[in-house]
Motif scaffolding. Structure first.
Motif, PDB file in Angstrom:
ATOM      1  N   ASP A 213      -2.246   6.781  -7.268  1.00 11.51           N
ATOM      2  CA  ASP A 213      -2.166   7.570  -8.496  1.00 11.51           C
ATOM      3  C   ASP A 213      -3.516   7.876  -9.236  1.00 11.51           C
ATOM      4  O   ASP A 213      -4.093   6.850  -9.450  1.00 11.51           O
ATOM      5  N   SER A 214      -3.888   9.015  -9.457  1.00 10.17           N
ATOM      6  CA  SER A 214      -5.224   9.288 -10.124  1.00 10.17           C
ATOM      7  C   SER A 214      -5.417   8.692 -11.441  1.00 10.17           C
ATOM      8  O   SER A 214      -6.273   8.303 -11.966  1.00 10.17           O
ATOM      9  N   LYS A 215      -4.235   8.584 -12.223  1.00  6.41           N
ATOM     10  CA  LYS A 215      -4.303   7.817 -13.499  1.00  6.41           C
ATOM     11  C   LYS A 215      -4.475   6.426 -13.380  1.00  6.41           C
ATOM     12  O   LYS A 215      -5.024   5.857 -14.381  1.00  6.41           O
ATOM     13  N   GLN A 216      -4.363   5.809 -12.190  1.00  4.51           N
ATOM     14  CA  GLN A 216      -4.826   4.259 -11.952  1.00  4.51           C
ATOM     15  C   GLN A 216      -6.271   4.204 -11.489  1.00  4.51           C
ATOM     16  O   GLN A 216      -6.606   3.171 -11.503  1.00  4.51           O
ATOM     17  N   LEU A 217      -6.930   5.303 -11.463  1.00  7.80           N
ATOM     18  CA  LEU A 217      -8.348   5.433 -10.888  1.00  7.80           C
ATOM     19  C   LEU A 217      -9.426   5.402 -11.730  1.00  7.80           C
ATOM     20  O   LEU A 217      -9.065   6.299 -12.888  1.00  7.80           O
ATOM     21  N   SER A 218     -10.404   4.971 -11.754  1.00  6.77           N
ATOM     22  CA  SER A 218     -11.576   5.265 -12.690  1.00  6.77           C
ATOM     23  C   SER A 218     -12.171   6.638 -12.235  1.00  6.77           C
ATOM     24  O   SER A 218     -11.823   7.212 -11.215  1.00  6.77           O
TER      25      SER A 218
ATOM     26  N   GLY B 297       2.004   7.344  -6.628  1.00  8.46           N
ATOM     27  CA  GLY B 297       1.786   5.886  -6.309  1.00  8.46           C
ATOM     28  C   GLY B 297       2.738   5.500  -5.167  1.00  8.46           C
ATOM     29  O   GLY B 297       2.463   4.223  -4.933  1.00  8.46           O
ATOM     30  N   LYS B 298       3.394   6.258  -4.339  1.00  4.28           N
ATOM     31  CA  LYS B 298       4.067   6.054  -3.174  1.00  4.28           C
ATOM     32  C   LYS B 298       3.682   6.599  -2.064  1.00  4.28           C
ATOM     33  O   LYS B 298       3.844   6.161  -0.838  1.00  4.28           O
ATOM     34  N   TYR B 299       3.170   7.625  -1.881  1.00  5.34           N
ATOM     35  CA  TYR B 299       2.632   8.653  -0.574  1.00  5.34           C
ATOM     36  C   TYR B 299       1.296   9.113  -0.747  1.00  5.34           C
ATOM     37  O   TYR B 299       1.130   9.553  -1.961  1.00  5.34           O
TER      38      TYR B 299
ATOM     39  N   GLY C 170       0.617  -1.127  -0.164  1.00  9.01           N
ATOM     40  CA  GLY C 170      -0.090   0.010   0.078  1.00  9.01           C
ATOM     41  C   GLY C 170       0.800   1.249  -0.039  1.00  9.01           C
ATOM     42  O   GLY C 170       2.103   1.251   0.201  1.00  9.01           O
ATOM     43  N   LEU C 171      -0.016   2.259  -0.147  1.00  8.03           N
ATOM     44  CA  LEU C 171       0.923   3.795  -0.085  1.00  8.03           C
ATOM     45  C   LEU C 171       1.145   4.082   1.382  1.00  8.03           C
ATOM     46  O   LEU C 171       0.520   3.778   2.206  1.00  8.03           O
ATOM     47  N   LYS C 172       2.336   4.742   1.359  1.00  8.46           N
ATOM     48  CA  LYS C 172       3.106   5.067   2.905  1.00  8.46           C
ATOM     49  C   LYS C 172       2.346   6.322   3.252  1.00  8.46           C
ATOM     50  O   LYS C 172       1.771   6.945   2.378  1.00  8.46           O
TER      51      LYS C 172
END
Length: 200
Positions: free
Chosen positions: A46-51, A129-131, A2-4
């Motif tokens: 990361d917003s690009k990975q979300l619908s 995608g990390k924080y 998961g994200l930190k």
């Protein structure tokens, strides 16, 4: 994995990110967010990975739960004047300046940034995608910019901005060739392929 939660252990750490750097039209949009230290959400990424639906749901949660946030649009005229990189950083600086709580540290998505006052910062490649705080800024920047493009698409439906959000799709480039650029287009960008011509 998961994200930190936080890049550092400081209480008031801002995350900042932008949307729209690669577009032919519309603003570059930046957001800055300070989340509570205990903030978590299983879908924040990361917003690009979300619908689109998930981004809009997260926007409501982020705006409700954030200690402070700000979103800034920098228009094409400024992008053309100072270049897209400087305009992106300018947008992030202006968003940071509007936070009601000054950050103690700034986590920046990407690898380019200039100091914001005397506040320490770190650039994190693919940081959205990390924080969590950068991911939150990514969601706000993306949703606010998409909303802006959908609104101006009502003025110029021929460019299909409600669909392509100003990115260089085939349909968008064909419309520029047919109808010419608008005030929302970035004249310093290559609006159509080199083998075609367009009177600017």
């Amino acid at each position: 994995m998961g994200l930190k939660g936080k890049y550092s252990r400081l209480q008031h750490e801002a995350g900042t990110d932008e949307a729209g750097r690669g577009c032919l039209a519309g603003p570059v949009t930046a957001a800055a967010v300070i989340l509570p230290d205990d903030f978590r959400h299983p879908h924040l990424n990361d917003s690009k990975q979300l619908s689109k639906k998930k981004r809009e749901e997260l926007r409501v949660i982020i705006e409700r739960e954030a200690l402070t946030f700000a979103v800034i649009h920098t228009p094409p005229a400024v992008i053309d004047e100072i270049n897209i990189l400087k305009a992106s950083i300018k947008s992030m600086h202006e968003a940071l300046a509007q936070l009601t709580t000054p950050p103690e540290f700034i986590a920046v998505d990407g690898n380019k940034f200039t100091p914001f006052g005397n506040i320490p910062h770190a650039c994190i490649i693919k940081g959205d995608g990390k924080y969590l705080n950068i991911a939150a800024a990514s969601v706000l920047a993306k949703t606010y910019r998409d909303e802006f493009m959908e609104n101006i698409s009502l003025e110029h439906p021929e460019y299909q901005w409600s669909k392509n959000k100003g990115y260089p799709t085939r349909e968008h480039r064909d419309a520029i060739l047919k109808f010419g650029p608008t005030a929302y287009h970035r004249k310093s960008f290559r609006l159509i392929p080199e083998q075609l011509s367009l009177d600017l």
